[in-house]
Each structure stands twice: as structure tokens, then as C-alpha cells.
Motif scaffolding. Structure first.
Motif, PDB file in Angstrom:
ATOM      1  N   SER A  61       0.826  -1.210   0.000  1.00  0.00           N
ATOM      2  CA  SER A  61       0.000   0.000   0.000  1.00  0.00           C
ATOM      3  C   SER A  61       0.860   1.259   0.000  1.00  0.00           C
ATOM      4  O   SER A  61       0.570   2.223  -0.718  1.00  0.00           O
ATOM      5  N   ILE A  62       1.931   1.257   0.801  1.00  0.00           N
ATOM      6  CA  ILE A  62       2.827   2.419   0.861  1.00  0.00           C
ATOM      7  C   ILE A  62       3.437   2.665  -0.525  1.00  0.00           C
ATOM      8  O   ILE A  62       3.519   3.811  -0.988  1.00  0.00           O
ATOM      9  N   LYS A  63       3.838   1.603  -1.222  1.00  0.00           N
ATOM     10  CA  LYS A  63       4.399   1.750  -2.574  1.00  0.00           C
ATOM     11  C   LYS A  63       3.375   2.361  -3.520  1.00  0.00           C
ATOM     12  O   LYS A  63       3.699   3.249  -4.315  1.00  0.00           O
ATOM     13  N   GLN A  64       2.127   1.897  -3.453  1.00  0.00           N
ATOM     14  CA  GLN A  64       1.074   2.443  -4.308  1.00  0.00           C
ATOM     15  C   GLN A  64       0.802   3.908  -3.974  1.00  0.00           C
ATOM     16  O   GLN A  64       0.592   4.735  -4.876  1.00  0.00           O
ATOM     17  N   MET A  65       0.809   4.242  -2.694  1.00  0.00           N
ATOM     18  CA  MET A  65       0.555   5.622  -2.275  1.00  0.00           C
ATOM     19  C   MET A  65       1.661   6.550  -2.762  1.00  0.00           C
ATOM     20  O   MET A  65       1.393   7.690  -3.158  1.00  0.00           O
ATOM     21  N   LYS A  66       2.881   6.070  -2.749  1.00  0.00           N
ATOM     22  CA  LYS A  66       4.002   6.867  -3.247  1.00  0.00           C
ATOM     23  C   LYS A  66       3.794   7.196  -4.720  1.00  0.00           C
ATOM     24  O   LYS A  66       4.050   8.320  -5.163  1.00  0.00           O
ATOM     25  N   GLU A  67       3.300   6.241  -5.487  1.00  0.00           N
ATOM     26  CA  GLU A  67       3.012   6.473  -6.911  1.00  0.00           C
ATOM     27  C   GLU A  67       1.887   7.490  -7.087  1.00  0.00           C
ATOM     28  O   GLU A  67       1.923   8.311  -8.007  1.00  0.00           O
ATOM     29  N   ILE A  68       0.897   7.448  -6.206  1.00  0.00           N
ATOM     30  CA  ILE A  68      -0.197   8.427  -6.275  1.00  0.00           C
ATOM     31  C   ILE A  68       0.354   9.827  -5.999  1.00  0.00           C
ATOM     32  O   ILE A  68      -0.008  10.792  -6.682  1.00  0.00           O
ATOM     33  N   ILE A  69       1.236   9.941  -5.018  1.00  0.00           N
ATOM     34  CA  ILE A  69       1.856  11.235  -4.721  1.00  0.00           C
ATOM     35  C   ILE A  69       2.624  11.732  -5.948  1.00  0.00           C
ATOM     36  O   ILE A  69       2.532  12.906  -6.315  1.00  0.00           O
ATOM     37  N   LYS A  70       3.349  10.829  -6.614  1.00  0.00           N
ATOM     38  CA  LYS A  70       4.100  11.221  -7.828  1.00  0.00           C
ATOM     39  C   LYS A  70       3.151  11.738  -8.907  1.00  0.00           C
ATOM     40  O   LYS A  70       3.469  12.680  -9.624  1.00  0.00           O
ATOM     41  N   SER A  71       1.967  11.144  -9.016  1.00  0.00           N
ATOM     42  CA  SER A  71       1.007  11.560 -10.042  1.00  0.00           C
ATOM     43  C   SER A  71       0.366  12.906  -9.731  1.00  0.00           C
ATOM     44  O   SER A  71      -0.260  13.514 -10.586  1.00  0.00           O
ATOM     45  N   CYS A  72       0.518  13.373  -8.505  1.00  0.00           N
ATOM     46  CA  CYS A  72      -0.099  14.604  -8.028  1.00  0.00           C
ATOM     47  C   CYS A  72       0.914  15.737  -7.966  1.00  0.00           C
ATOM     48  O   CYS A  72       0.720  16.722  -7.268  1.00  0.00           O
ATOM     49  N   LYS A  73       1.995  15.603  -8.694  1.00  0.00           N
ATOM     50  CA  LYS A  73       3.152  16.492  -8.598  1.00  0.00           C
ATOM     51  C   LYS A  73       2.823  17.959  -8.925  1.00  0.00           C
ATOM     52  O   LYS A  73       2.239  18.249  -9.956  1.00  0.00           O
ATOM     53  N   VAL A  74       3.221  18.853  -8.026  1.00  0.00           N
ATOM     54  CA  VAL A  74       3.055  20.301  -8.238  1.00  0.00           C
ATOM     55  C   VAL A  74       4.383  21.051  -8.121  1.00  0.00           C
ATOM     56  O   VAL A  74       4.442  22.250  -8.336  1.00  0.00           O
ATOM     57  N   TRP A  75       5.441  20.388  -7.756  1.00  0.00           N
ATOM     58  CA  TRP A  75       6.723  21.044  -7.512  1.00  0.00           C
ATOM     59  C   TRP A  75       7.587  21.039  -8.749  1.00  0.00           C
ATOM     60  O   TRP A  75       7.372  20.402  -9.697  1.00  0.00           O
TER      61      TRP A  75
END
Length: 123
Positions: free
Chosen positions: A109-123
Motif C-alpha cells: 500500500s505504501i508503494k502504491q501511495m508513493k506512486e499516487i503522490i508522484k502523479s499529483c506532482k506540483v513542484w
């Protein structure tokens, strides 16, 4: 201001992670990145993840974590570092403020969440 660019950039997304609805909101401020990762619809614990300026080895930066609100448990620090150290590195070593509220904190789950964070990139 004549620019159509927003002053504060923000993106959000929602995905299922192992059957649990997971929301991510990423917001860029001038001095830090704010990320909310929740499976409860709440901010939850608030953790500061900061690059450690005392590190002498630039190739392997170290990060300090501090729980600002919520339960200060060892695993909270582990989750925070695993989920968002890459964000700080990609955002010119800006600190990250992470709101974390998880039902499922398995390794997958942590690995999947990290990918979701990457897809939400604003920086």
C-alpha cells in the motif's frame, strides 16, 4: 497581477489502494510542499520532513522527521520518510509537511501511495 498562474499550485486525486479509497492533495508553497495523504478524509498526523543540512555526503542526503500533531510513533517517521523524501529532493530540497491518516499501511500500500503522490506532482 496579469498572470493567470495561481499563486499557490495545488492538485488532488483519489484512487483505490487495495480496496481502500485514498485521497492525496499536493500543494506547493514558496518555502515548502504540503501533502495530505488520507484514507479517512481527515488530515490525521502532521509530520515535518526536512533535509538535514548537517549531512556531509551530498550523494546520500539525510532527512529529519518531526511529528507536529498526532501520535509520535516510530512507524510514523518510517512512513513519512518512505512516502515523501523524493518530493523534497525533486523540489530543490524544500521541506515537506505531510498530513497522514492511513487505514492500510502495508508495504504494498505504501508503494502504491508513493506512486499516487508522484502523479499529483506540483513542484
Amino acid at each position: 497581477m496579469s498572470s493567470s498562474e495561481p499563486i499557490i499550485k495545488s492538485r488532488q486525486t483519489e484512487k483505490d489502494v487495495n480496496g481502500v479509497s485514498t485521497q492525496v492533495v499536493c500543494t506547493e508553497f514558496s518555502n515548502y510542499i504540503f501533502i495530505v495523504l488520507t484514507q479517512y478524509g481527515k488530515i490525521g498526523s502532521l509530520i515535518s520532513v526536512t533535509p538535514d543540512s548537517r549531512s556531509n555526503d551530498i550523494s546520500t542526503p539525510t532527512f529529519s522527521t518531526k511529528v507536529l500533531l498526532g501520535k509520535d510513533e516510530p512507524l510514523t517517521h518510517v512512513y513519512a520518510k518512505n512516502l515523501v523524501t523524493f518530493v523534497s529532493q525533486e523540489a530543490s530540497n524544500r521541506p515537506v509537511l505531510l498530513g497522514l491518516a492511513l487505514k492500510d499501511s502495508s508495504i504494498d500500500s505504501i508503494k502504491q501511495m508513493k506512486e499516487i503522490i508522484k502523479s499529483c506532482k506540483v513542484w
